[in-house]
Design an enzyme around this catalytic site. Structure first.
Site, PDB file in Angstrom:
ATOM      1  N   GLU B 327       9.124  14.757  11.589  1.00 57.34           N
ATOM      2  CA  GLU B 327       7.972  15.661  11.345  1.00 57.34           C
ATOM      3  C   GLU B 327       7.124  15.681  12.608  1.00 57.34           C
ATOM      4  O   GLU B 327       5.906  15.521  12.563  1.00 57.34           O
ATOM      5  CB  GLU B 327       7.164  15.164  10.141  1.00 57.34           C
ATOM      6  CG  GLU B 327       8.041  14.951   8.903  1.00 57.34           C
ATOM      7  CD  GLU B 327       7.273  14.527   7.656  1.00 57.34           C
ATOM      8  OE1 GLU B 327       6.361  13.696   7.783  1.00 57.34           O
ATOM      9  OE2 GLU B 327       7.559  15.053   6.578  1.00 57.34           O
ATOM     10  N   CYS B 423       1.403  15.383  -0.400  1.00 59.53           N
ATOM     11  CA  CYS B 423       0.347  15.272   0.605  1.00 59.53           C
ATOM     12  C   CYS B 423      -0.361  16.578   0.928  1.00 59.53           C
ATOM     13  O   CYS B 423      -1.570  16.596   1.103  1.00 59.53           O
ATOM     14  CB  CYS B 423       0.875  14.613   1.886  1.00 59.53           C
ATOM     15  SG  CYS B 423       1.917  15.656   2.894  1.00 59.53           S
TER      16      CYS B 423
END
Lengths: 656, 656
Positions: B327, B423
């Site tokens: 990521e 998230c």
């Protein structure tokens, strides 16, 4: 299917390649690849991970014949992956083809000795796979999906048949016939046998080759069984997994069992899916069986699969396999240039498939693709020194991306020392050393020439021995002279392929006009040929800008450069960094210059071009303005010859 | 650093957002996201994997206080990943911000009850992390690299501080102060303490927030310690791995310890590397500490990292993080549109960073980027129904590629039900509901306006209460009216940002001319302001074609469309399939039309364009010819509003 169109390729021993272009590859195979590989197969290459291939055979031989002592440390077990046998087999096959064009007693002695070892590993019932002999025969045939048993057998058959063709020696061939008998007793359609097939195809086409040598219908029947059974419900691999608890690696994939081309019956497969090398090996076997059994439905599947590949999923280089994940096909018109897989072996498999379809129906498209992949995506796999190899053949590299972005992780920017990848180098060796067997094919009434390497061949036509000599500087020049040597005037039809890339050509017989017809892109001349007749085919070979189908989203707004069958590219070594900033501009001027001392002798291209200038501002986004371009001189090199200098960027598709 | 330039953002409770554009997002957060998330945190969403967050707190509370009975099945252990506490914390923070602009007794009661549970989980020594309380306190602080302990504490502090600001209630805040004391006893520079820091940053900026509430220097000192210690040799995480045998997931990566921004001291970091969300959380904390301690070297690193991101590694949407692997950031000018990561949380973290840099030195570029990401890459994360979310925000999707090519596997073509990704939705909720705190900042002599949502705020300036009202239809119209309400004439300097996208503007005071200066892209007006003074800033807002820096190889030959701060895209729902065949052509004509009933109310754009026609031939490659293009009408929609209709293709960068 129209059997009158069937042709047979002339055997390798009836042709001698004298081509400047190809001899250099063949010599590299002979002088570099084969000796080096033999050392590697014997774990004698310093600083290289051992291959284990010969050691595994020796270990298996010692297990089978305790009286033998090859000096293998008895404490060691089987080494390397399950399929090391095939590495040896491909070496033997390439050795055999090489022996045909250049006798070498030393090499033949080495091969004979190796065959001795291999045959000593054979079990009393004929079984001959080192992985299971060394790790426990009780498990053999329990994971046909993943453990490559029949794949290795297939390669061994290919190697043994080639060696028999080259030397007349049939020791290994006979051993493998017994191994095939053993397989036949365990696997097949009959009750009590395993109704399986191999997850990694190869045995199908190999059994056809064996049948062509032995004439034994059993070999053809077994091959046909593997083709027919594949993907039939209930799916064998699923049953096998349930029974033996084998792991399935492709749960997260969209292709699922089609990874193995085993998700549905092969006659219902019309789109190339899954592992690309396995796919084209299978399709080659399907074409063989279709031809030999006259199976129209099977041929239709072959034709559909061919069309799907060459019209939807093939790179301009003749490479195939768009995705590293599964080394697989993805989908129609998806042809990423940078995250590409394009394994050398897959291009080679496509050449196998093309050769077989040519023999069923001589249409120019088959040899067009064969030529495309031979002159581009296959030989790009080998360096000029013959000691470094690409597994993956990208059409674009940006070295920093390879280092810092995981989607490029599989794309090497330099060829690797060959022992790093066991499958592609020997595969390259066997196709390069057998090139002669792709050149001509014939049937009762016609001799066809599909490729144009300078060569001399002899065939038997209309009861006469006919010698056919090709003189040419192809692919650097478009003129091809064909001279026939005959004992007496002979009536036959001669067909020579008009390459798909060619827009203008001239054909002369002994310097004068000649009448001909064109059928499926072959120029056909039916006449009483005389000794010394020389046909001159002059193919105009201008530099041509190529565009991709508009549906290929990766190539929108871009063009590629070809001259004749050769695809060109731009390298950083010639054209600096940030090649993606280059534009061809309108009507770029191209000059072609043959340079004997450059990259082993290539026709380099020189053109004008434009390169976008950097912004003065260190920002990422600005209102669109007329870009500022510098006029640049570009040097283009044949794609196959890239990555032989300082590693750097390369692009093939360039902005227009 | 010039402390006279420091400003403080006005507190959220001193501003009321009345903006048509933003209220719709805030209402979605209030009416959809928060209630839904509360159900999810309590594992009451049917057909969704449980969150375990509240259950983990209850279990920990019961372990700490055996007299309590929350009805947790004693047989169950800790559920979900190590960091479930932070999911609750982000919900609480968003609840707090929402309560500020809209009191809601029921919601507050729910939050109070949740805080009761959380506080009951606290250990006698202050420790409060459910993973270790539930699985064994003996292991706490043994894997700071991977187990998110201090990260969860950071989010809890953020939530508790916000809740204190909203309600004046400090129960959770006090509990966390005790937890910080506990951390401080175990971790720090002193001998006998662990010289560690958290692998997932958040505690750094949270401790600064805590310091701002408590005024306790210890909180500032601990934050500064985490910043100073990070990446100092010997690397703590390496020592920790040796000592505790923790696994390292990034062995194959090029970023190695820089995944955690922990490979070298933070003051030596000048290029954004590693996990993008963690990076910008860290950089935000660094900016806080630089400002509060006057640390020029630290500020220089912040500025370098900022420049690197916004000038080299940021998408036009204000999204960051180019690679799914880790990521993470990749490298300068590498901005793939389709294999992109661009996590919603990373864009939010960039907004945090921008807000902090603005407060150190009001330069327009900070709020330009803040605005860019707010109006594009952040809100693209949420659907119009407020119940579906993107984790990854691609700039281009081709649905078949997502299905059949693994490099696109992480790129959803539709927003997912929010419980699928824990998230991003609550992170979106907290930034959207705290938008007011980004609008104005001030110091002794100047009030700055950075963003232009219609709103009313009150500030104290030169000893006077000043009300500042923004009236506008921004971003759909460029006119912004600012009205001041004052008890008496007051001399102060007012600065309003001139957006970087704006080329032409007009500014009037009460309809007449006004003198001003421009500094760092703020229009500055220093005068004796009178009650009712109205400043009109009229930003011309034409449709603008944007190009990327020539070094961005993915965008060569392409342009993007913006109007004001809004980036536009083309969707299949409006423009059909194969969007990549579209070209803008020369000087495309754009019309803009506000459509109240389309996609929740957007200014849609209409333009001419060209679309390449398919070839008649089913081939992949042909000599380059003049392409045949159909004239097409294009409808462009704001990028953030894509994927709210039938799933299909989308492109943002379009061929010129």
């Amino acid at each position: 299917m129209d059997k009158s169109k069937f042709t047979t390729h002339i055997p390798l021993k009836n042709i001698r390649i004298d081509d400047v272009f190809w001899r250099s590859f063949m010599e590299r195979v002979r002088t570099q690849v084969l000796p080096y590989q033999w050392e590697a197969l014997n774990d004698r290459v310093p600083d290289a991970a051992p291959s284990y291939a010969m050691r595994n055979f020796k270990l298996a031989a010692e297990k089978t014949h305790p009286e033998l002592d090859y000096g293998v440390d008895p404490a060691v077990g089987h080494g390397g992956p399950v399929f090391t046998d095939n590495d040896y087999a491909k070496w033997l096959e390439a050795v055999a083809y090489t022996l045909i064009w250049r006798r070498d007693e030393e090499l033949e002695k080495t091969a004979d000795a190796s065959i001795e070892i291999v045959c000593n590993a054979q079990q009393p019932d004929g079984y001959l796979n080192t992985y299971y002999i060394n790790t426990g025969l009780g498990k053999r045939f329990t994971n046909l999906m993943s453990n490559h048993e029949l794949y290795c057998l297939g390669h061994l058959i290919e190697g043994a048949a080639a060696y028999y063709e080259a030397t007349g020696k049939r020791k290994l061939l006979d051993a493998l016939i017994r191994y095939v008998d053993c397989v036949d007793r365990h696997i097949g359609p009959e009750e009590g046998k395993l109704h399986g097939y191999c997850g990694c195809e190869m045995i199908e086409l190999a059994l056809v080759k064996l049948y062509q040598v032995t004439g034994d219908e059993k070999h053809l029947r077994l091959s046909k069984y593997f083709i027919d059974q594949r993907g039939r419900p209930p799916l064998y691999f699923e049953e096998e997994m349930k029974l033996n608890g084998n792991a399935f690696d492709w749960k997260d994939s969209y292709f699922q069992m089609q990874y193995y081309q085993a998700g549905k019956p092969v006659r219902d497969q019309h789109i190339a899916e899954g592992h690309a090398v396995r796919a084209v090996y299978l399709y080659s076997g399907m074409a063989d069986i279709a031809k030999l059994t006259g199976d129209d439905k099977l041929l239709r599947a072959c034709n559909d699969l061919w069309d799907n590949i060459v019209n939807r999923q093939m790179y301009i280089t003749g490479s195939i396999g768009q995705s590293a994940y599964g080394e697989a096909f993805t989908f129609d018109y998806d042809l990423p240039n940078d995250t590409v897989y394009a394994e050398t072996c897959a291009a080679i498999g496509l050449a196998f498939f093309a050769r077989r379809l040519t023999s069923i129906n001589p249409k120019g498209i088959y040899a067009d693709v064969l030529e495309r992949t031979l002159y581009n995506g296959i030989i790009s796999g080998m360096s000029l020194d013959g000691r470094h190899f690409f597994y993956v053949n990208p059409l674009e590299v940006f070295p920093e991306a390879r280092e810092k972005s995981m989607i490029y992780k599989h794309v090497d920017v330099q060829r690797q020392k060959w022992f790093g990848c066991a499958c592609c180098p020997p595969n390259l060796a066997r196709i390069v050393s057998s090139l002669g067997s792709y050149v001509h094919s014939l049937n009762d009434n016609t001799l066809y020439t599909h490729l144009f390497p300078a060569s001399e061949a002899s065939v038997s036509l209309a009861g006469q021995e006919v010698k056919i000599k090709i003189d040419t500087k192809y692919p650097w020049e478009g003129r091809v002279d064909i001279t026939f040597t005959l004992a007496a005037k002979t009536l036959f039809r001669y067909g020579i392929r008009l390459p798909g890339w060619c827009r203008q050509y001239h054909i002369l017989l002994n310097g004068g006009d000649i009448s001909y017809t064109i059928e499926n892109n072959y120029l056909l001349i039916n006449r009483d040929w005389d000794n010394g007749d020389t046909l001159t085919l002059d193919l105009e070979m201008p530099v041509t800008l190529i565009e991709a189908n508009p549906k290929v989203r990766q190539n929108t707004g871009k063009a590629a450069v070809m001259r004749g069958p050769v695809v060109y590219c731009l390298e950083e070594a010639d054209n600096g960094k940030e090649l993606f900033k280059i534009r061809l501009g309108d009507n770029p001027d191209f000059a072609c210059r043959y340079e004997a001392d450059f990259l082993g002798g290539v026709a380099a291209l020189y053109s004008s071009g434009k390169k976008q200038r950097n912004w003065d501002e260190d920002t990422l986004y600005q209102p669109l303005a007329d870009g500022v371009y510098d006029e640049v001189k570009l040097r283009w090199i044949p794609y196959y010859a890239w990555a032989n200098r300082t590693p750097g960027e390369m692009i093939l598709w360039v902005h227009k």
